[in-house]
Write a protein that holds these residues in place. Structure first.
Motif, PDB file in Angstrom:
ATOM      1  N   THR A 186      25.243  86.188  22.134  1.00  0.00           N
ATOM      2  CA  THR A 186      25.567  85.077  23.032  1.00  0.00           C
ATOM      3  C   THR A 186      26.699  85.438  23.981  1.00  0.00           C
ATOM      4  O   THR A 186      26.605  85.238  25.199  1.00  0.00           O
ATOM      5  N   VAL A 187      27.777  85.976  23.424  1.00  0.00           N
ATOM      6  CA  VAL A 187      28.939  86.321  24.255  1.00  0.00           C
ATOM      7  C   VAL A 187      28.607  87.457  25.212  1.00  0.00           C
ATOM      8  O   VAL A 187      28.958  87.410  26.408  1.00  0.00           O
ATOM      9  N   ALA A 188      27.913  88.494  24.721  1.00  0.00           N
ATOM     10  CA  ALA A 188      27.563  89.628  25.587  1.00  0.00           C
ATOM     11  C   ALA A 188      26.646  89.186  26.723  1.00  0.00           C
ATOM     12  O   ALA A 188      26.827  89.593  27.874  1.00  0.00           O
ATOM     13  N   THR A 189      25.666  88.330  26.419  1.00  0.00           N
ATOM     14  CA  THR A 189      24.756  87.854  27.460  1.00  0.00           C
ATOM     15  C   THR A 189      25.471  86.950  28.457  1.00  0.00           C
ATOM     16  O   THR A 189      25.240  87.047  29.668  1.00  0.00           O
ATOM     17  N   GLY A 215      27.815  95.381  29.533  1.00  0.00           N
ATOM     18  CA  GLY A 215      27.290  96.105  30.694  1.00  0.00           C
ATOM     19  C   GLY A 215      25.779  96.209  30.668  1.00  0.00           C
ATOM     20  O   GLY A 215      25.118  96.102  31.711  1.00  0.00           O
ATOM     21  N   PHE A 216      25.213  96.421  29.479  1.00  0.00           N
ATOM     22  CA  PHE A 216      23.759  96.461  29.332  1.00  0.00           C
ATOM     23  C   PHE A 216      23.147  95.123  29.760  1.00  0.00           C
ATOM     24  O   PHE A 216      22.168  95.084  30.525  1.00  0.00           O
ATOM     25  N   ALA A 217      23.724  94.026  29.279  1.00  0.00           N
ATOM     26  CA  ALA A 217      23.227  92.699  29.657  1.00  0.00           C
ATOM     27  C   ALA A 217      23.382  92.464  31.153  1.00  0.00           C
ATOM     28  O   ALA A 217      22.481  91.914  31.804  1.00  0.00           O
ATOM     29  N   MET A 218      24.494  92.898  31.707  1.00  0.00           N
ATOM     30  CA  MET A 218      24.750  92.696  33.135  1.00  0.00           C
ATOM     31  C   MET A 218      23.705  93.407  34.002  1.00  0.00           C
ATOM     32  O   MET A 218      23.200  92.830  34.971  1.00  0.00           O
TER      33      MET A 218
END
Length: 448
Positions: free
Chosen positions: A96-99, A326-329
């Motif tokens: 959730t936080v990473a996304t 960064g992956f999610a971004m």
């Protein structure tokens, strides 16, 4: 006639191959091409899964059938229950936080010139292995503010609003006019009077721990109608050097030491020592006891125990987010590039502000991409091992335990392969629903 026929006509063409034989040939060729991959898949995936499933029903020696005893241990063993609880925390918060951070970064950097450079910096941690990231954050979370970046920042912010004591180890020495007053404070044994010069010698602060603004101590001079004195470090290096209870040339004053004049339990006057340790109190201090409050001697704030039992899991999740935001971004930014600009402009023309455009237009249009990111990260965090194993110290590794780490500990450290196999099968069962959801969603996308 026969010769004409032979000369004027060609032989009949051969009968074409049946469609079934062509299809069979293609399937054979396809199977031959797939065979190496199928062999590797069977050897590296299917066989280990099958072996783990069978092994999970046997005891630790592997000779006796144990039934569901190993699976029962998943819900009765304290270590496994802690790991399961932490896995729930990981699955809920880390993706959730990473996304969310990836979405914010992707949207905010869409219109700025340096957006590409910013995305490169944010994505760069993905190039670092989990092992290297674990070592980095083990240092970041070091308890010592001189080593750990997290506590260096935290202590700096804390000391901006609540100044720490510079004399946490100071205390009265031999033949001192001070005595303990309870609660960490010290008070003079006798009341003071105006015109008197009071000496408040203390010891216990290492020379390299003295404040930077401390100067050589100076003997105070008497003043009419006032109480004067000196608070200083009554210690000179070398045996037999210096005078006990007297200010010597090499001794330093306690700059900033707070001194209070107390009568009948009430503070009637207070002051702070100058850089050379000297201080002056007004006439109200006449007949009072001088007290050095406990705030002068409290331990310096040393920051948070990031890797302690209560914060170790959030701290490790923070390191994971640092790597995977960064992956999610990048994925979200790719999806954002395909959003029709006409819809966004139409919403703005209709009077929607930027927040409304983001919440009611951008996010719904990005829902498929967000689902891909969240599901991918959920599968990833179910298998997290490296970061927890490296970052969590031995004293709090039990509190940071996760299923993948517990599988390793049971299988290799505790020599309990039956329970380790049961954990592996349980992890597989947890991943299957997430994968099934992802496959269904992908099929719906293809149909559209």
């Amino acid at each position: 006639m026969a010769s004409a026929t032979a000369a004027g006509t060609s032989p009949a063409p051969a009968a074409p191959k049946s469609r079934r034989s062509v299809t069979g040939t293609r399937r054979t060729v396809a199977a031959l091409f797939l065979l190496p991959a199928l062999v590797l898949l069977g050897a590296l995936v299917v066989y280990p899964i099958g072996y783990s499933l069978v092994r999970s029903f046997y005891d630790q020696s592997g000779d006796s059938f144990a039934g569901f005893d190993n699976y029962q241990a998943l819900f009765t063993d304290d270590g496994i229950r802690t790991a399961l609880k932490n896995n729930v925390i990981w699955v809920v918060f880390a993706p959730t936080v990473a996304t969310a951070l990836g979405l914010i970064f992707a949207v905010l950097t869409e219109r700025v010139r340096w957006g590409t450079a910013f995305k490169l910096v944010v994505f760069m941690p993905m190039a670092i292995s989990m092992l290297a990231a674990g070592i980095i954050f083990r240092l970041v979370y070091d308890q010592d503010p001189d080593k750990g970046v997290a506590n260096a920042v935290w202590v700096g912010v804390h000391d901006t609003f609540a100044e720490s004591s510079a004399f946490p180890k100071a205390h009265p020495g031999r033949e001192s006019p001070l005595k303990a007053a309870g609660g960490g404070a010290f008070v003079t044994k006798e009341p003071v009077s105006v015109g008197q010069v009071v000496t408040l010698p203390l010891v216990g602060v290492a020379p390299d721990r003295m404040p930077d603004d401390a100067k050589k101590a100076a003997a105070a001079r008497p003043e009419d109608g006032k109480v004067t004195g000196t608070a200083w470090q009554d210690f000179t290096r070398g045996k037999g050097v210096g005078k006990l209870g007297g200010v010597d040339a090499t001794e330093l004053g306690y700059a900033g030491m707070r001194i209070e004049a107390v009568k009948d339990g009430e503070v009637v006057a207070s002051t702070k020592a100058a850089d050379d340790g000297t201080f002056t109190l007004p006439a109200e201090a006449d007949g009072a006891l001088l007290r050095l409050p406990a705030d002068n001697f409290k331990e310096a704030y040393n920051g948070l125990d990031w890797l302690g039992p209560s914060l170790v899991t959030p701290a490790i999740i923070g390191s994971y987010v640092w790597m995977w935001a960064g992956f999610a971004m990048v994925l979200i930014a790719a999806g954002l590039a395909g959003v029709p600009r006409e819809l966004l402009e139409a919403a703005r023309v209709d009077g929607a502000n930027e927040w409304q455009v983001f919440r009611r237009v951008t996010v719904p249009l990005l829902a498929p991409v967000l689902a891909v990111v969240v599901v991918t990260l959920m599968i990833n965090v179910l298998k997290v091992f490296d970061l927890v194993f490296i970052i969590a110290p031995g004293s709090s590794q039990d509190d940071a335990n996760v299923l993948a780490l517990e599988l390793y500990r049971k299988g290799f450290a505790s020599d309990q392969p039956g329970i380790a196999s049961a954990i592996a099968v349980f992890l597989l069962l947890l991943v299957i629903p997430v994968m099934w959801f992802n496959i269904r969603r992908l099929r719906r996308e293809v149909r559209r």
